[in-house]
Design an enzyme around this catalytic site. Structure first.
Site, PDB file in Angstrom:
ATOM      1  N   LYS A   1      -2.461   2.908  -0.240  1.00  0.00           N
ATOM      2  CA  LYS A   1      -2.494   1.530  -0.704  1.00  0.00           C
ATOM      3  C   LYS A   1      -2.231   0.642   0.499  1.00  0.00           C
ATOM      4  O   LYS A   1      -1.603   1.016   1.486  1.00  0.00           O
ATOM      5  CB  LYS A   1      -1.473   1.269  -1.810  1.00  0.00           C
ATOM      6  CG  LYS A   1      -0.001   1.433  -1.429  1.00  0.00           C
ATOM      7  CD  LYS A   1       0.669   0.279  -0.741  1.00  0.00           C
ATOM      8  CE  LYS A   1       0.523  -1.021  -1.477  1.00  0.00           C
ATOM      9  NZ  LYS A   1       1.215  -2.143  -0.697  1.00  0.00           N
TER      10      LYS A   1
ATOM     11  N   GLU B   1      -6.107  -8.764   1.857  1.00  0.00           N
ATOM     12  CA  GLU B   1      -5.903  -9.820   0.865  1.00  0.00           C
ATOM     13  C   GLU B   1      -6.853 -10.989   1.119  1.00  0.00           C
ATOM     14  O   GLU B   1      -6.826 -11.608   2.188  1.00  0.00           O
ATOM     15  CB  GLU B   1      -4.449 -10.288   0.892  1.00  0.00           C
ATOM     16  CG  GLU B   1      -3.504  -9.252   0.320  1.00  0.00           C
ATOM     17  CD  GLU B   1      -2.048  -9.591   0.485  1.00  0.00           C
ATOM     18  OE1 GLU B   1      -1.230  -8.989  -0.241  1.00  0.00           O
ATOM     19  OE2 GLU B   1      -1.713 -10.431   1.333  1.00  0.00           O
TER      20      GLU B   1
ATOM     21  N   THR C   1       2.001  -2.733   5.467  1.00  0.00           N
ATOM     22  CA  THR C   1       2.549  -2.606   4.111  1.00  0.00           C
ATOM     23  C   THR C   1       1.652  -1.635   3.376  1.00  0.00           C
ATOM     24  O   THR C   1       0.816  -1.998   2.576  1.00  0.00           O
ATOM     25  CB  THR C   1       2.697  -3.920   3.348  1.00  0.00           C
ATOM     26  OG1 THR C   1       3.360  -3.633   2.125  1.00  0.00           O
ATOM     27  CG2 THR C   1       1.437  -4.623   3.077  1.00  0.00           C
TER      28      THR C   1
ATOM     29  N   THR D   1      -0.596  -2.670  -5.112  1.00  0.00           N
ATOM     30  CA  THR D   1       0.064  -3.964  -5.307  1.00  0.00           C
ATOM     31  C   THR D   1      -1.031  -5.030  -5.412  1.00  0.00           C
ATOM     32  O   THR D   1      -1.592  -5.245  -6.462  1.00  0.00           O
ATOM     33  CB  THR D   1       1.068  -4.263  -4.185  1.00  0.00           C
ATOM     34  OG1 THR D   1       0.434  -4.073  -2.911  1.00  0.00           O
ATOM     35  CG2 THR D   1       2.275  -3.343  -4.274  1.00  0.00           C
TER      36      THR D   1
ATOM     37  N   ASN E   1      -0.712 -15.106  -0.970  1.00  0.00           N
ATOM     38  CA  ASN E   1       0.627 -14.949  -0.398  1.00  0.00           C
ATOM     39  C   ASN E   1       1.530 -16.143  -0.650  1.00  0.00           C
ATOM     40  O   ASN E   1       2.751 -16.043  -0.483  1.00  0.00           O
ATOM     41  CB  ASN E   1       0.506 -14.658   1.095  1.00  0.00           C
ATOM     42  CG  ASN E   1       0.115 -13.217   1.331  1.00  0.00           C
ATOM     43  OD1 ASN E   1       0.929 -12.312   1.226  1.00  0.00           O
ATOM     44  ND2 ASN E   1      -1.170 -12.988   1.617  1.00  0.00           N
TER      45      ASN E   1
END
Length: 404
Positions: A180, A277, A191, A154, A399
Site C-alpha cells: 500500500k 494521491e 508511507t 488508506t 491532504n
C-alpha cells in the site's frame, strides 16, 4: 536501460496467488466505516524473514517491534496488519498495544510470539483501539482469499499486487507481493507497507542481503511528495515449501531469482508512484552515462521529486528548464555543456540547449498517462532509475482533510 516486468518476465507473470504454504485473510473489524481494515498472512512453517524500515526518527511502535522481532533470528511465521491507525507517537502504551497484538495472534495460531510481525498504517498520534483489534483478530481465518491486500489500504485507489513464477533447478517457485502507499511517499521508506512472500528455499542470511540491495533500487527510488512516514517497512518471507535446491550466491539460478525478486519490487514501487494521491500520470526517469551508480540514482530521484517538474507535467508544459534545474541541484558529476534529455522518446534538450521540438507533438506526448524522461549526463557509463507522479490540485484537497 532497465526493463519492465512485462519486457523481461512476461512468460512468468501469473494471476496473483499465494505461494505454497501461505494463508491469509482480511476483515472489516471497525477501525473505519466501509472497508476491510485488518488482515494477516501466515506460513505453515517458520519462514526465513527480512525487513527494511523507515528512517524517520519517530519510528512507530509496530515498526520497531517487527524490526526487533526479525532481527532476533530472521524468522517469521505470521504478520498481523491494520489500516486507519498508525499506532505512532503513542508512547509506552503504543508499545504495549503492539506487543499485545503480537501475542493475540501468536495465541490464536499456537505459535511463538517471536514469529509474529506487526504492521500498522493510518492516522499518527491516536491510541490503538484494542477492543477493535481483539475483535478483528478473533474474526480472521486461514484462507486463500486476497482480502488482506485491501485491508492495508488508506488513500490508495486500488490494491497493488503481483505474482511471478520461475523455475529453480527445475522446480517451480512463486514470488508474490502486495503493498500500500499513495501519499507521504519519499522512501527510505515511504508511507507504505510492502510484503513479499515466496515458497523458495533460500540460504540463511541471504534474504536480508538481497532485500536491502533491491529495495535501494526500487522502493527507495519512488517519491510522491517528499515526505517520509513513521510506519514504513517492507517485509519478505521465504518458507522453502517449494522444495527447490537451496538458493545460495553460488547457485546457478541465483541471478534469475534475484532478477525476478527485483522485478516484483519494481512493479510494486511503480504501482505506488502511479497511484500517488491525486496523481494523473506516472513519471519514470531513466539516467544514463552517469559518473557512477549513486549519481545516476540521485539525479533520477531529484527529477521525479521536484515539485516544479511535477507541476509542469500535470500542466502538460514542456518546461525543460525545470528538469535541468533539478539535475543541477544535486552534487552529481554533470557535463554541463553536453547534457541531453528526451521525453517519451522526443528530444527535449540536446547538449544543454533546447532541442527545437515541435510544441504540438510534445504537448501530445505530455498528455499520456505515463511520462518517461531519459537523461544523458555524458559523465560516465552508469545508469539509474526512479519513479514518481505529477502534482495536482487533488493532492492538496486529499491532504487538507486527511484526518477530518
Amino acid at each position: 536501460m532497465q526493463t519492465s516486468l512485462e519486457d523481461k518476465y512476461a512468460h512468468q507473470i501469473i494471476p496473483f496467488a499465494w505461494p505454497k504454504g501461505y494463508s491469509s485473510d482480511g476483515v472489516h473489524a471497525g477501525l473505519r466505516e466501509d472497508r476491510n481494515d485488518m488482515g494477516w498472512i501466515f506460513s505453515e512453517v517458520p519462514a526465513q524473514a527480512a525487513g527494511t524500515y523507515t528512517t524517520n526518527q519517530f519510528q512507530a511502535a509496530p515498526t520497531k517491534l517487527t524490526k526487533n522481532t526479525i532481527n532476533q533470528d530472521h524468522k517469521l511465521q505470521a504478520v498481523i496488519m491494520n489500516s486507519a491507525n498508525a499506532n505512532s507517537c503513542t508512547g509506552k502504551q503504543g508499545d504495549e498495544d503492539a506487543l499485545a497484538s503480537q501475542k493475540l495472534v501468536a495465541d490464536k495460531l499456537n505459535i511463538d510470539a517471536n514469529l509474529v510481525g506487526v504492521a500498522s498504517t493510518g492516522i499518527i498520534g491516536e491510541m490503538l483501539p484494542m477492543d477493535i483489534i481483539k475483535k478483528g483478530i478473533s474474526e480472521l481465518k486461514l484462507t486463500d482469499n486476497k482480502e488482506v491486500t485491501t485491508a492495508i489500504l488508506t488513500t490508495d485507489k486500488h490494491a497493488k499486487t503481483i505474482s511471478v513464477q520461475l523455475d529453480i533447478d527445475g522446480t517451480p517457485v512463486t514470488i508474490s507481493g502486495f503493498c500500500k502507499g499513495s501519499g507521504m511517499i519519499h522512501p527510505k521508506m515511504a508511507t507504505m507497507l510492502g510484503f513479499v512472500v515466496t515458497d523458495a528455499k533460500v540460504q540463511d542470511g541471504l534474504l536480508q542481503e538481497m532485500l536491502s540491495k533491491e529495495v535501494d533500487t526500487t522502493f527507495n527510488q519512488i517519491t510522491v511528495d517528499g515526505d517520509t512516514s513513521t510506519n514504513d517497512m517492507v517485509v519478505t518471507m521465504a518458507n522453502g515449501l517449494a522444495n527447490n535446491a537451496e538458493i545460495t550466491k553460488s547457485s546457478s539460478d541465483y541471478s534469475n531469482f534475484v532478477e525476478a525478486f527485483h522485478a516484483v519490487l519494481a512493479e510494486l514501487a511503480k504501482d505506488i508512484a502511479s497511484d500517488g494521491e491525486g496523481a494523473t500520470k506516472l513519471v519514470e526517469v531513466n539516467v544514463k552515462n552517469a559518473a557512477n551508480h549513486d549519481d545516476a540514482q540521485k539525479v533520477s530521484k531529484a527529477i521525479v521529486g521536484s515539485n516544479l517538474v511535477k507541476s509542469a507535467i500535470f500542466g502538460e508544459d514542456p518546461n525543460w528548464g525545470r528538469i535541468v534545474a533539478a539535475i543541477g541541484q544535486t552534487d552529481a558529476k554533470v557535463n554541463i555543456d553536453h547534457t541531453s534529455i528526451w521525453l517519451n522518446k522526443l528530444p527535449l534538450v540536446e547538449n544543454s540547449h533546447g532541442a527545437g521540438f515541435d510544441e504540438a507533438e510534445m504537448k501530445k506526448a505530455l498528455s499520456s498517462n505515463k511520462i518517461t524522461i531519459l537523461v544523458d549526463l555524458n559523465s560516465g557509463n552508469s545508469e539509474g532509475q526512479a519513479w514518481g507522479c505529477d502534482l495536482t490540485y487533488n493532492y492538496v484537497r486529499i491532504n487538507a482533510s486527511y484526518s477530518s
